[in-house]
Design an enzyme around this catalytic site. Structure first.
Site, PDB file in Angstrom:
ATOM      1  N   GLN A   1     -10.361  74.849 -72.548  1.00  0.00           N
ATOM      2  CA  GLN A   1     -10.515  73.875 -71.466  1.00  0.00           C
ATOM      3  C   GLN A   1     -11.958  73.428 -71.275  1.00  0.00           C
ATOM      4  O   GLN A   1     -12.231  72.428 -70.618  1.00  0.00           O
ATOM      5  CB  GLN A   1     -10.018  74.484 -70.145  1.00  0.00           C
TER       6      GLN A   1
ATOM      7  N   GLU B   1       8.389  81.359 -54.917  1.00  0.00           N
ATOM      8  CA  GLU B   1       7.560  80.144 -55.024  1.00  0.00           C
ATOM      9  C   GLU B   1       6.908  80.066 -56.391  1.00  0.00           C
ATOM     10  O   GLU B   1       6.937  79.057 -57.064  1.00  0.00           O
ATOM     11  CB  GLU B   1       6.468  80.164 -53.954  1.00  0.00           C
TER      12      GLU B   1
ATOM     13  N   ASP C   1     -15.164  74.081 -62.963  1.00  0.00           N
ATOM     14  CA  ASP C   1     -14.443  74.682 -61.834  1.00  0.00           C
ATOM     15  C   ASP C   1     -14.460  73.814 -60.582  1.00  0.00           C
ATOM     16  O   ASP C   1     -13.658  74.031 -59.677  1.00  0.00           O
ATOM     17  CB  ASP C   1     -15.045  76.044 -61.491  1.00  0.00           C
TER      18      ASP C   1
ATOM     19  N   SER D   1     -28.049  77.944 -61.565  1.00  0.00           N
ATOM     20  CA  SER D   1     -29.038  77.073 -62.207  1.00  0.00           C
ATOM     21  C   SER D   1     -29.973  76.471 -61.174  1.00  0.00           C
ATOM     22  O   SER D   1     -31.184  76.348 -61.401  1.00  0.00           O
ATOM     23  CB  SER D   1     -28.325  75.951 -62.970  1.00  0.00           C
TER      24      SER D   1
ATOM     25  N   MET E   1      -8.396  77.908 -65.986  1.00  0.00           N
ATOM     26  CA  MET E   1      -9.684  78.448 -65.571  1.00  0.00           C
ATOM     27  C   MET E   1     -10.017  78.009 -64.144  1.00  0.00           C
ATOM     28  O   MET E   1      -9.305  77.216 -63.545  1.00  0.00           O
ATOM     29  CB  MET E   1     -10.772  78.003 -66.545  1.00  0.00           C
ATOM     30  N   GLY E   2     -11.134  78.530 -63.626  1.00  0.00           N
ATOM     31  CA  GLY E   2     -11.547  78.174 -62.280  1.00  0.00           C
ATOM     32  C   GLY E   2     -12.181  79.305 -61.510  1.00  0.00           C
ATOM     33  O   GLY E   2     -12.608  79.128 -60.372  1.00  0.00           O
ATOM     34  N   ARG E   3     -12.213  80.514 -62.109  1.00  0.00           N
ATOM     35  CA  ARG E   3     -12.742  81.686 -61.410  1.00  0.00           C
ATOM     36  C   ARG E   3     -12.062  81.852 -60.061  1.00  0.00           C
ATOM     37  O   ARG E   3     -10.855  82.040 -59.984  1.00  0.00           O
ATOM     38  CB  ARG E   3     -14.256  81.578 -61.258  1.00  0.00           C
TER      39      ARG E   3
END
Length: 229
Positions: A161, A132, A54, A32, A96-98
């Site tokens: 989300q 882990e 994110d 953007s 999420m978060g890529r």
């Protein structure tokens, strides 16, 4: 796609002038900002505000929507835990978060996750997933069940989300950032990106902001690894 071309950008700037738009306040991320910068080069001043759940914009510690997304994810994980514990299951949750692990890291700490996998860190199937606890939720759940025999289920929280009622923190920060954007325009300060460092509002020239990067807080990573159940 048209706006990515010089002709499309010229058309966009002309439309702004046609509509009497003196300046643009753009909420988004690097894409953007680059689009708004193209308009700025054509005489349409801009101010950018960081808007993405994110939290992966380099020039700011905090992005609009981030807190709401984390609280939404945490609420669903808390609900999911009831079924998981009552049925003695292993639950693998994908947030999420890529390519950014900010949501995953903070939600893992807050929910008491046994392990967290972050895209910023390389992983080993045995060490990081079975011992882990990075990869897709269903693949991880299948591998855990195959290797341990424990009933394992994957939950992908997905775009839920990105919605919902904003948290107080998001409302206050978004209002403060918007206020700062208007103040900058009133002062004749254009083509800048508003952000937060700590709890303080800051702003940078758009070119400088686009070159900035950030990384996960190593202290939080250590906290998460240390207190994992």
């Amino acid at each position: 796609l048209e706006f990515k071309t010089k002709e499309g950008q010229d058309k966009g700037a002309e439309k702004c002038r046609e509509l009497g738009i003196d300046a643009l306040v753009v909420i988004g991320g690097d894409g953007s900002y680059r689009g708004a910068r193209a308009l700025a080069h054509r005489g349409i001043p801009m101010i950018g505000l960081p808007g993405t759940i994110d939290n992966d914009i380099g020039c700011t510690d905090y992005t609009i929507g981030y807190d709401t997304a984390m609280n939404t994810a945490l609420e669903m994980i808390d609900k999911l835990r009831d079924t998981t514990q009552s049925h003695d299951r292993c639950s693998v949750v994908e947030v999420m978060g890529r390519n950014a692990g900010y949501i995953a890291l903070n939600v893992a700490i807050a929910s008491g996750a046994m392990a967290v996998l972050l895209p910023e860190k390389e992983f080993d199937m045995q060490r990081d997933i079975l011992d882990e606890g990075v990869g897709h939720a269903q693949e991880i759940a299948n591998e855990i069940q195959a290797r341990t025999g424990i009933d394992s289920r994957a939950t992908i929280l997905g775009h839920v989300q990105r919605g919902g009622s904003p948290t107080l923190r998001d409302r206050v920060n978004a209002s403060a950032m918007g206020y700062q954007a208007v103040c900058l325009l009133e002062q004749g300060k254009y083509n800048r990106i508003v952000g937060m460092k700590g709890e303080k509002l800051v702003d940078y020239p758009v070119d400088e902001a686009l070159e900035m990067t950030k990384s996960l807080d190593p202290v939080l990573v250590d906290v998460c690894n240390t207190i994992s159940i």
